[in-house]
Design a protein around this motif. Sequence first.
Motif, PDB file in Angstrom:
ATOM      1  N   UNK A 162      45.486 -11.946 -50.355  1.00  0.00           N
ATOM      2  CA  UNK A 162      44.278 -11.366 -49.766  1.00  0.00           C
ATOM      3  C   UNK A 162      44.298  -9.848 -49.905  1.00  0.00           C
ATOM      4  N   UNK A 163      45.450  -9.246 -49.633  1.00  0.00           N
ATOM      5  CA  UNK A 163      45.569  -7.790 -49.732  1.00  0.00           C
ATOM      6  C   UNK A 163      45.256  -7.315 -51.141  1.00  0.00           C
ATOM      7  N   UNK A 219      39.530 -17.075 -51.656  1.00  0.00           N
ATOM      8  CA  UNK A 219      40.523 -18.107 -51.952  1.00  0.00           C
ATOM      9  C   UNK A 219      41.785 -17.904 -51.114  1.00  0.00           C
ATOM     10  N   UNK A 220      42.205 -16.665 -50.950  1.00  0.00           N
ATOM     11  CA  UNK A 220      43.390 -16.391 -50.137  1.00  0.00           C
ATOM     12  C   UNK A 220      43.151 -16.762 -48.676  1.00  0.00           C
ATOM     13  N   UNK A 264      43.552 -17.504 -56.132  1.00  0.00           N
ATOM     14  CA  UNK A 264      43.306 -16.128 -55.684  1.00  0.00           C
ATOM     15  C   UNK A 264      43.925 -15.126 -56.652  1.00  0.00           C
ATOM     16  N   UNK A 265      45.149 -15.412 -57.067  1.00  0.00           N
ATOM     17  CA  UNK A 265      45.847 -14.545 -58.010  1.00  0.00           C
ATOM     18  C   UNK A 265      45.060 -14.433 -59.311  1.00  0.00           C
ATOM     19  N   UNK A 266      44.588 -15.572 -59.819  1.00  0.00           N
ATOM     20  CA  UNK A 266      43.816 -15.577 -61.060  1.00  0.00           C
ATOM     21  C   UNK A 266      42.509 -14.817 -60.889  1.00  0.00           C
ATOM     22  N   UNK A 267      41.828 -15.020 -59.769  1.00  0.00           N
ATOM     23  CA  UNK A 267      40.561 -14.322 -59.537  1.00  0.00           C
ATOM     24  C   UNK A 267      40.765 -12.814 -59.533  1.00  0.00           C
ATOM     25  N   UNK A 322      49.216 -21.063 -68.416  1.00  0.00           N
ATOM     26  CA  UNK A 322      47.976 -20.619 -69.050  1.00  0.00           C
ATOM     27  C   UNK A 322      47.598 -19.222 -68.550  1.00  0.00           C
ATOM     28  N   UNK A 323      47.703 -19.009 -67.255  1.00  0.00           N
ATOM     29  CA  UNK A 323      47.382 -17.723 -66.623  1.00  0.00           C
ATOM     30  C   UNK A 323      48.242 -16.613 -67.213  1.00  0.00           C
TER      31      UNK A 323
END
Length: 460
Positions: free
Chosen positions: A299-300, A275-276, A260-263, A223-224
């Motif tokens: 996170x980075x 999230x990370x 985290x990736x989606x955010x 979906x992402x």
Amino acid sequence: MVSTRAVPNLAFRRLRGQRSAGEFAAAVRRAAREIGEHVACDARYVGRVESGEIRCPNYAYERVFLHMFPGASLVDLGFSARESVRGRGAHTWATAPPPLPPMLHSDIDEESDVLRRVFMTSGTTTVAAASLGLGGPSAVTGPMAVPPQRRVGEAEVSAVEKAVRQIRLLDDRHGADGLYRRASQPLRAAYALLDAGTASRRSTADRLHSGAGELAISVGWLAHDSGRFDDARSHYAEALATARLAGDAALEAHAFCNASFLARDTGRAREAVRAAEAGQRAAGPLGSPRLLALLALREAGGRAWLGDRTGCERAIGRARTAFERGEGAADPEWMSFFREAELEMLEAQCWSALGDWPRAARHARRATRLQDPHFTRNLALYRAQLTGDLARAGTADEASTAGQQVLDLLDRVQSSRIRGMLASAVRVLRPRGGPEVAAFLERYEELPPVPVPVRVPSAG
């Protein structure tokens, strides 16, 4: 026949106290936001609970209610135990399930549970990787049938785990756009088995929870990658809920990693960082430096979009230190994609977000050189990143060459994410002119339109 007459939930009514149903619903929504949940609670839903129509809330509401009333159980709140609603009842129907109450179809937050129960009791539950529907030699031949029965055992759990692997394999080769809708079928089947609560032993139940959660993440990723961000967020949240309920730290870390990736991709950089960080806390005891490296890079990426160059560089440094410790036995199976090429790609995205285009292009170029050609989708992704970074760094001809290489792969890769990245690069290149740019743009214009709206973070 078992009576279906609703029994009023007096305990829940007492908890509402002097507040109106609407006021209590607002309190539920506030509590949901406090723990990162989203529920569409209104006065009508509260009324349905108090009337006994909702005998057991879905997992999202369960987490919210237990947050609101610490130390209480669902039974304390007047609900039926989940297994009495979903497990035993599922086995009392000899042929077909009883008709669903029509009012269930009107509440979006209950809809997923209804779909799962229908799927579980509608005959043979087929987890069919072949139904993912790409055809050709790369498609899986033959369905994995999971017949409804009183106990869930090795065959059913193995079918769920195999579905996860097949979805990932097909995504690696072809991208997400052609897979997402079809992949929902095995996901529904997996959660139907989970909701039945009939695993033959504890180890089987644990594997089923893990498999269902990993499948939710895989479908969420489809979906992402195909631009359906709300669907992806829902699937990732479902995986996180499954992890929390099962006490599965590895699944929790994976869910936070993807969340985290989606955010980051949807412009919520602070949420990406949080999230990370939560993922790193979950992953800490697991003994996988590579997993910690990937989460540090997530996170980075969030810090880069916040413009926090110092914090970004520190997170990249932690990621590289952890990565250099090498692979280990505790590395999750799903991390097979995370090799040096992916590390370079994620670092390139950080420098791109910070506006350091030449540095971003250097890392993206390394990623394309290091990438295993087997991962066709990622090769197209890395080249799309390189195209954009080179365009913004002012090297239009080289960017056009990289863009041509992406176009060479798009007959095999269906990814709205990649198409969105390429479109962003085209917007930068269009004013530049020159024969190389013109040739690339002419070929790009021949592409069919992207089938769904895609929002890709602006690179500058």
